[in-house]
Scaffold this motif. Structure first.
Motif, PDB file in Angstrom:
ATOM      1  N   ILE A   1     -60.613  41.069 116.354  1.00 15.55           N
ATOM      2  CA  ILE A   1     -62.511  41.709 116.911  1.00 15.55           C
ATOM      3  C   ILE A   1     -62.950  39.807 116.011  1.00 15.55           C
ATOM      4  CG2 ILE A   1     -63.583  43.135 115.633  1.00 15.55           C
ATOM      5  CD1 ILE A   1     -61.965  44.763 114.892  1.00 15.55           C
ATOM      6  N   LEU A   2     -62.276  39.908 115.191  1.00 18.20           N
ATOM      7  CA  LEU A   2     -63.529  38.412 114.871  1.00 18.20           C
ATOM      8  C   LEU A   2     -63.096  37.594 115.461  1.00 18.20           C
ATOM      9  CD1 LEU A   2     -62.972  38.544 110.836  1.00 18.20           C
ATOM     10  CD2 LEU A   2     -64.906  38.365 112.005  1.00 18.20           C
ATOM     11  N   TRP A   3     -62.486  37.338 116.373  1.00 21.77           N
ATOM     12  CA  TRP A   3     -62.062  36.855 117.763  1.00 21.77           C
ATOM     13  C   TRP A   3     -63.037  36.227 118.529  1.00 21.77           C
ATOM     14  CZ3 TRP A   3     -61.284  35.348 123.096  1.00 21.77           C
ATOM     15  CH2 TRP A   3     -60.892  34.520 123.280  1.00 21.77           C
ATOM     16  N   GLY A   4     -62.800  37.794 118.928  1.00 22.58           N
ATOM     17  CA  GLY A   4     -64.390  38.177 120.099  1.00 22.58           C
ATOM     18  C   GLY A   4     -65.778  37.967 119.260  1.00 22.58           C
ATOM     19  N   LEU A   5     -65.359  38.407 118.326  1.00 25.80           N
ATOM     20  CA  LEU A   5     -67.101  37.200 117.289  1.00 25.80           C
ATOM     21  C   LEU A   5     -67.346  36.357 117.707  1.00 25.80           C
ATOM     22  CD1 LEU A   5     -70.059  38.752 116.337  1.00 25.80           C
ATOM     23  CD2 LEU A   5     -68.597  38.242 114.151  1.00 25.80           C
TER      24      LEU A   5
ATOM     25  N   VAL B   1     -67.431  31.953 111.175  1.00 26.81           N
ATOM     26  CA  VAL B   1     -66.119  33.160 111.558  1.00 26.81           C
ATOM     27  C   VAL B   1     -64.751  32.108 112.178  1.00 26.81           C
ATOM     28  CG1 VAL B   1     -65.587  34.635 113.802  1.00 26.81           C
ATOM     29  CG2 VAL B   1     -67.735  34.646 113.193  1.00 26.81           C
ATOM     30  N   SER B   2     -64.543  31.249 112.113  1.00 29.00           N
ATOM     31  CA  SER B   2     -63.853  30.708 112.522  1.00 29.00           C
ATOM     32  C   SER B   2     -62.823  30.759 111.327  1.00 29.00           C
ATOM     33  CB  SER B   2     -63.600  29.233 113.498  1.00 29.00           C
ATOM     34  OG  SER B   2     -64.153  29.334 114.589  1.00 29.00           O
ATOM     35  N   LYS B   3     -63.189  30.271 110.001  1.00 28.41           N
ATOM     36  CA  LYS B   3     -62.851  29.546 108.491  1.00 28.41           C
ATOM     37  C   LYS B   3     -62.353  31.513 109.065  1.00 28.41           C
ATOM     38  CE  LYS B   3     -65.860  25.987 107.730  1.00 28.41           C
ATOM     39  NZ  LYS B   3     -66.831  25.252 106.657  1.00 28.41           N
ATOM     40  N   GLN B   4     -62.716  32.271 108.611  1.00 34.90           N
ATOM     41  CA  GLN B   4     -62.173  33.698 108.356  1.00 34.90           C
ATOM     42  C   GLN B   4     -61.146  33.747 109.225  1.00 34.90           C
ATOM     43  OE1 GLN B   4     -65.328  37.379 109.234  1.00 34.90           O
ATOM     44  NE2 GLN B   4     -66.439  35.501 107.961  1.00 34.90           N
TER      45      GLN B   4
ATOM     46  N   LEU C   1     -53.454  36.790 128.013  1.00 37.92           N
ATOM     47  CA  LEU C   1     -53.118  37.930 128.437  1.00 37.92           C
ATOM     48  C   LEU C   1     -54.489  39.132 126.962  1.00 37.92           C
ATOM     49  CD1 LEU C   1     -50.766  39.724 129.783  1.00 37.92           C
ATOM     50  CD2 LEU C   1     -52.160  38.179 130.755  1.00 37.92           C
ATOM     51  N   ILE C   2     -53.822  38.910 126.019  1.00 37.89           N
ATOM     52  CA  ILE C   2     -54.265  39.527 124.930  1.00 37.89           C
ATOM     53  C   ILE C   2     -56.079  38.769 124.458  1.00 37.89           C
ATOM     54  CG2 ILE C   2     -54.519  39.248 122.177  1.00 37.89           C
ATOM     55  CD1 ILE C   2     -51.539  39.845 122.797  1.00 37.89           C
ATOM     56  N   TYR C   3     -55.896  37.607 124.269  1.00 33.60           N
ATOM     57  CA  TYR C   3     -57.549  36.766 123.937  1.00 33.60           C
ATOM     58  C   TYR C   3     -57.759  36.264 125.671  1.00 33.60           C
ATOM     59  CZ  TYR C   3     -55.668  36.625 119.196  1.00 33.60           C
ATOM     60  OH  TYR C   3     -54.425  37.470 118.207  1.00 33.60           O
ATOM     61  N   GLY C   4     -57.627  35.988 126.250  1.00 38.00           N
ATOM     62  CA  GLY C   4     -58.669  35.608 127.581  1.00 38.00           C
ATOM     63  C   GLY C   4     -58.091  34.951 128.260  1.00 38.00           C
TER      64      GLY C   4
END
Length: 195
Positions: A13-17, A33-36, A91-94
């Motif tokens: 979810i955070l990766w998409g954000l 977000v990248s640090k999270q 596939l998971i992250y595109g």
């Protein structure tokens, strides 16, 4: 998202954000977000998540012109990546994190004057993208290779890569990459005076 106990789901979810902030662009929120992502990856000890998090952090740092830190994280992502274990990430992250890391590392190396190393990373990104046969990762590698040729002032090679990216983007409906590749084609044609 933050209240969910499933770290892998929270990460996705955070990766998409983070991608949203990347394209928006909002570099401060994207970096946050990248640090999270990195914190979650380190807490779980999951190498795949760590490859994604360091890739994300490296790309955000590149766009902030923090080339030393970007290079560190991008190289870390490449070193962690294991094609056999992380092939499903496309596939998971595109997109494949190693393809993206190699392409961004090429740009980073170019910016600090390491043109030969930059070219080698561009070739490696293209080769990996072709090997994994993932269209979105391939259009990323091809478009970024075109940009790398633009950096070097090589209009013929830029045009060739841009044309490949246009073909891919049109075939699969990747409108963001189509617009970028058409811009690169236009730059190339202007340099070659072939309107």
């Amino acid at each position: 998202c933050q209240s969910n106990d499933d770290a892998a789901l929270r990460f996705r979810i955070l990766w998409g954000l983070g991608r949203y902030y990347f394209v928006l662009p909002n570099p401060d929120k994207g970096l946050e977000v990248s640090k999270q992502l990195l914190t979650i990856a380190e807490e779980t000890g999951d190498a795949g998540l760590l490859a994604e998090a360091t890739c994300s952090l490296g790309t955000h740092l590149y766009h902030r012109a923090d080339f030393a830190a970007a290079s560190h994280y991008l190289q870390q992502s490449i070193a962690i990546y294991d094609r056999n274990q992380h092939a499903d990430h496309a596939l998971i992250y595109g997109q494949d994190p190693c393809v993206v890391s190699l392409a961004y590392l090429a740009w980073t190396l170019w910016c600090i004057g390491e043109s030969d190393e930059a070219s080698a990373r561009t070739v490696a990104a293209l080769q990996l993208a072709q090997q994994i046969n993932h269209p979105y990762s391939l259009v990323i590698a091809t478009t970024y290779a075109s940009v790398q040729q633009q950096f070097q002032g090589n209009a013929h090679a830029c045009l060739e890569q841009a044309q490949e990216a246009i073909t891919l983007a049109e075939r699969y409906g990747f409108t963001l990459w189509l617009s970028m590749a058409k811009f690169l084609r236009g730059w190339s044609l202007a340099q070659l005076a072939q309107f």
